[in-house]
Design a protein around this motif. Structure first.
Motif, mmCIF file in Angstrom:
data_model
loop_
_atom_site.group_PDB
_atom_site.id
_atom_site.type_symbol
_atom_site.label_atom_id
_atom_site.label_comp_id
_atom_site.label_asym_id
_atom_site.label_seq_id
_atom_site.Cartn_x
_atom_site.Cartn_y
_atom_site.Cartn_z
ATOM 1 N N UNK A 121 -19.199 28.305 22.416
ATOM 2 C CA UNK A 121 -19.252 27.008 23.103
ATOM 3 C C UNK A 121 -20.677 26.520 23.347
ATOM 4 N N UNK A 122 -21.638 27.432 23.422
ATOM 5 C CA UNK A 122 -23.025 26.998 23.540
ATOM 6 C C UNK A 122 -23.392 26.182 22.297
ATOM 7 N N UNK A 123 -22.959 26.690 21.156
ATOM 8 C CA UNK A 123 -23.147 25.945 19.907
ATOM 9 C C UNK A 123 -22.400 24.615 19.960
ATOM 10 N N UNK A 124 -21.207 24.645 20.583
ATOM 11 C CA UNK A 124 -20.420 23.409 20.743
ATOM 12 C C UNK A 124 -21.208 22.352 21.503
ATOM 13 N N UNK A 125 -21.878 22.777 22.562
ATOM 14 C CA UNK A 125 -22.733 21.835 23.319
ATOM 15 C C UNK A 125 -23.791 21.240 22.384
ATOM 16 N N UNK A 126 -24.307 22.103 21.518
ATOM 17 C CA UNK A 126 -25.335 21.659 20.562
ATOM 18 C C UNK A 126 -24.801 20.583 19.617
ATOM 19 N N UNK A 127 -23.534 20.736 19.171
ATOM 20 C CA UNK A 127 -22.960 19.713 18.276
ATOM 21 C C UNK A 127 -22.851 18.366 19.007
ATOM 22 N N UNK A 174 -38.664 23.440 10.493
ATOM 23 C CA UNK A 174 -39.001 23.246 11.919
ATOM 24 C C UNK A 174 -40.491 22.936 12.113
ATOM 25 N N UNK A 175 -41.287 23.309 11.132
ATOM 26 C CA UNK A 175 -42.727 22.987 11.242
ATOM 27 C C UNK A 175 -42.945 21.489 11.379
ATOM 28 N N UNK A 176 -42.120 20.724 10.672
ATOM 29 C CA UNK A 176 -42.334 19.271 10.689
ATOM 30 C C UNK A 176 -41.481 18.564 11.745
ATOM 31 N N UNK A 177 -40.812 19.348 12.599
ATOM 32 C CA UNK A 177 -39.966 18.711 13.626
ATOM 33 C C UNK A 177 -40.754 18.492 14.905
ATOM 34 N N UNK A 178 -40.095 17.790 15.830
ATOM 35 C CA UNK A 178 -40.757 17.480 17.087
ATOM 36 C C UNK A 178 -40.314 18.443 18.189
ATOM 37 N N UNK A 179 -39.052 18.826 18.121
ATOM 38 C CA UNK A 179 -38.479 19.616 19.224
ATOM 39 C C UNK A 179 -37.280 20.412 18.730
ATOM 40 N N UNK A 180 -37.070 21.593 19.316
ATOM 41 C CA UNK A 180 -35.922 22.426 18.932
ATOM 42 C C UNK A 180 -34.965 22.536 20.125
ATOM 43 N N UNK A 181 -33.677 22.358 19.857
ATOM 44 C CA UNK A 181 -32.679 22.611 20.906
ATOM 45 C C UNK A 181 -32.056 23.975 20.602
ATOM 46 N N UNK A 182 -32.105 24.859 21.568
ATOM 47 C CA UNK A 182 -31.570 26.210 21.388
ATOM 48 C C UNK A 182 -30.143 26.268 21.933
ATOM 49 N N UNK A 183 -29.186 26.276 21.015
ATOM 50 C CA UNK A 183 -27.760 26.339 21.393
ATOM 51 C C UNK A 183 -27.105 27.532 20.696
ATOM 52 N N UNK A 184 -27.850 28.646 20.639
ATOM 53 C CA UNK A 184 -27.309 29.815 19.917
ATOM 54 C C UNK A 184 -26.343 30.599 20.813
ATOM 55 N N UNK A 185 -26.842 31.056 21.946
ATOM 56 C CA UNK A 185 -25.979 31.784 22.898
ATOM 57 C C UNK A 185 -26.195 31.230 24.301
#
Ligand SMILES: NC(=O)C1=CN([C@@H]2O[C@H](COP(=O)(O)OP(=O)(O)OC[C@H]3O[C@@H](n4cnc5c(N)ncnc54)[C@H](O)[C@@H]3O)[C@@H](O)[C@H]2O)[C@@H](O)CC1
Ligand SMILES: Nc1ncnc2c1ncn2[C@@H]1O[C@H](COP(=O)(O)OP(=O)(O)O)[C@@H](O)[C@H]1O
Ligand SMILES: [K+]
Length: 517
Positions: free
Chosen positions: A59-65, A123-134
């Protein structure tokens, strides 16, 4: 403010869904939206707005979707990485995966070495990472591919917003399960988890933002959760209002048995802290030979010189006087700088046998109790014990490592067994009550790891009990004020040179900042 473990939040989610009929997908939607707010704030002023969302299989991943869908709607470029086979995603997370799949979101499946290379390039060229793994569903050590993924995220030096918990942090105790994401910000959903506030987890969360996801307050109340975070509001609520029409008697008499030759400083720190916390009057028994130094250093306290059996130590030479003064007092403390001696053990035995007043037991009083466990049986009045982990080890016979890894359980078991309030000191002080009540403190800083800092805490607890605050609440409020005073001191002098006396000086300002008076 309540704090929960993974089992409790699972139960709470279940109650919200099954008993209050809130669909799980609504909670997930609220969770995702709460994270979207924070993502938008973070990228607002950035030219590059590309957001990478790394989703696990639960469900953490679900939040990410959900986050991916809303960002896409707002025209933010998003890329979703999934740490497994999408066919294995189920429940509400599955529904949200299906939606972003339909919407043609740029989805990548993370398998194999080549894939990881691509991931680290992207990810090098991204601005921000959202961590929704666990989130709270993390079990066992993180290894294999996900370990690599987290390693790449941490090495990217990008801003990371973690959902609920930085992935890899155990929700129940804040331990790192093999590896964990180092977040810049963590959006905590519904209630704080122990993993968000306990170390080392607390070092991984970055800025912590608690967001409501629509779990009914009634569901939280029904669960009678026993772990609380001490907050400004709690302190405000319990600090007594100082009415105009009052006098020093209104604010209680404290009696602090502390200090001996070589350790008069401990007594002075405790006494000043009690007075700086608002106690109306303070008496301190002193061995005759130390009276001059105590009188010189303590301007506002009343010293009571006593004949001494052993030079420089308060003993039972005039126990009647000590008992009489105890009974005239509203709060008693014993132990800071008292020294380890038979005299102190006898004094403590007499004090515990004769007093009906709340008593704070610290430092050498704790050592005496550890050496003579039968004295613990004599505690009849309300007692607050303030061990650090070393003293707790001596009191219980447990290993220090075990205590540090099980701080809440150890403090709580001891409190219940001996019907006392336990203040287990340290970087996250735990206050435990005899009925299983738990309070965790987050104020304070490593500058406070300095000689005499604990003596100051004893003084604050005693000063608050003297003012009529119940021992359990006084202990919780005191550790918060103690830490807040240490934080103010650190702002002025930094952490290295911070002295216990600097903490004492800041007590009035910390109280003023918190309570407003
Ligand atoms: N109704 C709910 O339960 C809600 C849950 N929410 C979110 O859901 C999270 C909890 O969801 P879950 O219980 O599904 O758990 P998680 O999503 O935290 O993780 C569980 C998944 O990871 C796998 N896993 C666990 N440890 C692993 C390891 N070491 N290595 C590899 N795989 C591992 C499990 O098999 C499972 O697939 C919360 O933290 C929160 O973010 C929110 O969406 C709000 C509603
Ligand atoms: N890293 C830290 N963060 C917050 N508080 C701390 C930290 N280190 C120590 N403290 C606080 O400082 C006090 C130290 O007490 P103690 O170990 O009894 O010192 P002493 O015996 O020298 O008086 C405790 O209240 C503890 O919680
Ligand atoms: K997470």
């Amino acid at each position: 403010m309540k704090v929960v473990n993974s089992e409790q939040i699972k139960q709470l989610d279940r109650i919200a869904i099954d008993e209050f009929l809130i669909p799980g997908i609504v909670l997930m939607e609220n969770a995702g939206l709460a994270v979207v707010d924070e993502v938008l704030k973070s990228i607002k002023d950035k030219e590059n707005k590309e957001v990478i969302i790394v989703c696990g299989m639960g469900n953490n991943g679900g939040d990410g979707f959900v986050v991916a869908r809303h960002l896409l709607n707002k025209g933010i470029p998003v890329k979703v990485f999934i740490t497994g086979n999408p066919a294995d995603i189920s429940g509400d997370a599955r529904k949200n995966y299906n939606i972003i799949h339909k919407l043609n979101v740029d989805i990548h499946i993370l398998v194999g070495v080549n894939n990881l290379k691509k991931f680290s390039e992207i990810i090098k060229s991204s601005s921000l990472i959202v961590d929704a793994i666990f989130g709270t569903g993390l079990k066992r050590e993180v290894d294999g591919l996900i370990k690599e993924v987290i390693h790449i995220i941490n090495n990217s030096k990008k801003e990371v917003i973690a959902i609920d918990l930085p992935s890899g942090i155990c929700a129940d105790d804040g331990s790192v399960c093999g590896i964990a994401v180092r977040a810049t910000k963590t959006v905590v959903l519904a209630l704080l988890k122990l993993g968000n506030i306990n170390y080392p987890g607390a070092d991984y969360v970055g800025e912590m933002i608690l967001k409501d996801i629509g779990i009914p307050n009634k569901a939280v109340e029904d669960m009678s959760l026993n772990i609380n975070l001490i907050t400004n509001n709690m302190v405000k609520e319990y600090m007594p209002v100082r009415k105009r029409d009052t006098h020093k008697g209104t604010y209680g008499k404290a009696y602090i048995v502390a200090g001996s030759t070589g350790m008069t400083g401990a007594a002075i720190l405790s006494c000043e802290a009690a007075l700086r916390s608002g106690a109306g009057l303070l008496k301190i028994p002193v061995p005759q030979s130390l009276n001059t130094i105590m009188e010189t250093r303590l301007t506002e306290a009343i010293t009571v010189p006593l004949p001494e059996f052993r030079k420089g130590v308060v003993g039972i030479s005039d126990i009647e006087k000590i008992i009489k003064t105890m009974e005239e007092s509203d709060a008693i403390a014993v132990g800071p700088g008292s020294g380890r001696s038979r005299e102190l053990e006898e004094l403590l035995r007499n004090m515990l046998e004769h007093t009906s007043k709340p008593i704070v037991l610290d430092a050498d009083a704790l050592n005496a109790l550890a050496d003579r466990k039968e004295l613990l049986e004599l505690i009849r009045s309300k007692a607050v014990m303030t061990p650090h982990e070393g003293e707790m080890a001596r009191l219980t016979g447990l290993e220090i490592d075990y205590i540090n890894n099980n701080r809440i359980e150890v403090a709580s078991e001891f409190a219940k067994k001996w019907n006392v309030v336990v203040v287990l000191k340290g970087a996250r002080t735990v206050v435990a009550g005899p009925k299983g009540e738990i309070y965790i403190n987050t104020t304070g800083n490593p500058g406070m790891a300095t000689a005499g800092s604990g003596d100051v805490l004893t003084g604050i607890i005693t000063g608050l009990i003297a003012q009529g605050i119940k021992p359990l609440n006084a202990a919780a409020v005191a550790v918060y004020i103690h830490g807040a005073s240490g934080d103010l001191a650190a702002q002025k002098v930094g952490e290295y040179g911070l002295l216990a006396s600097d903490i004492v000086k800041e007590i009035p300002f910390a109280i003023k900042e918190i309570v407003g008076r």
